[in-house]
Scaffold this motif. Sequence first.
Motif, mmCIF file in Angstrom:
data_model
loop_
_atom_site.group_PDB
_atom_site.id
_atom_site.type_symbol
_atom_site.label_atom_id
_atom_site.label_comp_id
_atom_site.label_asym_id
_atom_site.label_seq_id
_atom_site.Cartn_x
_atom_site.Cartn_y
_atom_site.Cartn_z
ATOM 1 N N ARG A 18 -2.516 -7.785 10.506
ATOM 2 C CA ARG A 18 -3.560 -6.875 10.046
ATOM 3 C C ARG A 18 -4.463 -7.645 9.095
ATOM 4 N NH1 ARG A 18 -0.598 -2.870 5.586
ATOM 5 N NH2 ARG A 18 -0.351 -4.482 3.989
ATOM 6 N N ARG A 19 -5.650 -7.110 8.883
ATOM 7 C CA ARG A 19 -6.585 -7.710 7.925
ATOM 8 C C ARG A 19 -6.626 -6.841 6.678
ATOM 9 N NH1 ARG A 19 -8.667 -9.019 12.852
ATOM 10 N NH2 ARG A 19 -9.256 -11.190 13.106
ATOM 11 N N ARG A 20 -6.547 -7.501 5.531
ATOM 12 C CA ARG A 20 -6.674 -6.832 4.236
ATOM 13 C C ARG A 20 -7.692 -7.616 3.445
ATOM 14 N NH1 ARG A 20 -5.388 -2.911 6.090
ATOM 15 N NH2 ARG A 20 -3.574 -1.654 5.723
ATOM 16 N N ALA A 21 -8.886 -7.025 3.267
ATOM 17 C CA ALA A 21 -9.999 -7.700 2.596
ATOM 18 C C ALA A 21 -10.280 -9.014 3.320
ATOM 19 C CB ALA A 21 -9.718 -7.881 1.114
ATOM 20 N N ASP A 22 -10.140 -10.136 2.636
ATOM 21 C CA ASP A 22 -10.476 -11.429 3.239
ATOM 22 C C ASP A 22 -9.239 -12.188 3.718
ATOM 23 O OD1 ASP A 22 -9.467 -11.878 0.720
ATOM 24 O OD2 ASP A 22 -10.842 -13.511 0.252
ATOM 25 N N ARG A 23 -8.122 -11.509 3.864
ATOM 26 C CA ARG A 23 -6.909 -12.210 4.270
ATOM 27 C C ARG A 23 -6.261 -11.551 5.482
ATOM 28 N NH1 ARG A 23 -2.540 -11.774 -0.403
ATOM 29 N NH2 ARG A 23 -1.108 -10.681 0.951
ATOM 30 N N VAL A 24 -5.502 -12.363 6.210
ATOM 31 C CA VAL A 24 -4.724 -11.883 7.348
ATOM 32 C C VAL A 24 -3.268 -11.837 6.901
ATOM 33 C CG1 VAL A 24 -3.952 -12.409 9.694
ATOM 34 C CG2 VAL A 24 -6.334 -12.844 9.039
ATOM 35 N N GLU A 25 -2.622 -10.714 7.180
ATOM 36 C CA GLU A 25 -1.208 -10.542 6.858
ATOM 37 C C GLU A 25 -0.417 -10.326 8.140
ATOM 38 O OE1 GLU A 25 -1.518 -8.337 2.531
ATOM 39 O OE2 GLU A 25 -1.479 -7.081 4.330
ATOM 40 N N VAL A 26 0.832 -10.785 8.138
ATOM 41 C CA VAL A 26 1.724 -10.587 9.279
ATOM 42 C C VAL A 26 2.991 -9.889 8.802
ATOM 43 C CG1 VAL A 26 0.809 -12.533 10.596
ATOM 44 C CG2 VAL A 26 2.756 -12.891 9.107
ATOM 45 N N ALA A 27 3.596 -9.135 9.717
ATOM 46 C CA ALA A 27 4.828 -8.413 9.402
ATOM 47 C C ALA A 27 6.021 -9.340 9.627
ATOM 48 C CB ALA A 27 4.949 -7.173 10.272
ATOM 49 N N ALA A 116 11.427 -5.188 5.603
ATOM 50 C CA ALA A 116 10.242 -5.625 6.350
ATOM 51 C C ALA A 116 9.082 -5.583 5.372
ATOM 52 C CB ALA A 116 9.981 -4.716 7.542
ATOM 53 N N ARG A 117 8.186 -6.561 5.491
ATOM 54 C CA ARG A 117 7.033 -6.573 4.581
ATOM 55 C C ARG A 117 5.871 -7.314 5.202
ATOM 56 N NH1 ARG A 117 8.931 -10.721 -0.170
ATOM 57 N NH2 ARG A 117 10.405 -9.063 -0.521
ATOM 58 N N TRP A 118 4.677 -7.003 4.681
ATOM 59 C CA TRP A 118 3.456 -7.718 5.051
ATOM 60 C C TRP A 118 3.352 -8.948 4.166
ATOM 61 C CZ3 TRP A 118 1.115 -6.650 9.365
ATOM 62 C CH2 TRP A 118 1.157 -5.346 9.879
ATOM 63 N N VAL A 119 3.067 -10.100 4.795
ATOM 64 C CA VAL A 119 2.976 -11.366 4.073
ATOM 65 C C VAL A 119 1.713 -12.078 4.538
ATOM 66 C CG1 VAL A 119 4.125 -13.570 3.613
ATOM 67 C CG2 VAL A 119 5.501 -11.512 4.010
ATOM 68 N N GLU A 120 0.948 -12.616 3.594
ATOM 69 C CA GLU A 120 -0.253 -13.382 3.941
ATOM 70 C C GLU A 120 0.162 -14.493 4.903
ATOM 71 O OE1 GLU A 120 -2.867 -16.572 4.086
ATOM 72 O OE2 GLU A 120 -1.102 -16.755 2.787
ATOM 73 N N ILE A 121 -0.658 -14.754 5.917
ATOM 74 C CA ILE A 121 -0.253 -15.624 7.030
ATOM 75 C C ILE A 121 0.148 -17.038 6.590
ATOM 76 C CG2 ILE A 121 -2.597 -16.334 7.690
ATOM 77 C CD1 ILE A 121 -1.595 -15.917 10.669
ATOM 78 N N GLY A 122 -0.527 -17.612 5.624
ATOM 79 C CA GLY A 122 -0.153 -18.940 5.133
ATOM 80 C C GLY A 122 1.193 -18.916 4.439
#
Length: 152
Positions: A18-27, A116-122
């Motif tokens: 998903r996108r949150r502001a200027d970052r991509v997050e993955v589950a 389970a959590r959302w984590v910035e892709i990097g």
Amino acid sequence: MSATPTKLQISAGGVAFRRRADRVEVALISVGTPARWQLPKGLVDRGESSMEAAAREVREEAGIETETLGLIERVEYWYYATERGTRVRFHKFVDFYLMRYRRGDVRRHDHEVNEARWVEIGQAARTLAFKSERGVLEKARAMIEQLDADAG
């Protein structure tokens, strides 16, 4: 001397983003003891396609509904486990799909998952326990960047 039986396993999972502001997050999900972070995945059930299994596993393990955008990669590996008291060698294939978040809450994961959590892709790439899944995530990142370029 008896040979160790070998069994084939087919699993599927996904890089749900998903996108949150200027970052991509993955589950990501945490499983096991000691806990390890990984991508949601699980066995393909009889009569189920790999893509259907991936969507189901992401829904069950990460608590979210997604739209499947395409296959990222098929990962292959071998491992040993005990099945009904017998040591078994498994030849496993996992199809990973790129999946766009639609709705749901990562707190609604199933009992097999610690968290389970959302984590910035990097950060997610540095957090994943398995090298093969880090490779899948890097390919997913390139696919997401291509989606952005195509949209722009």
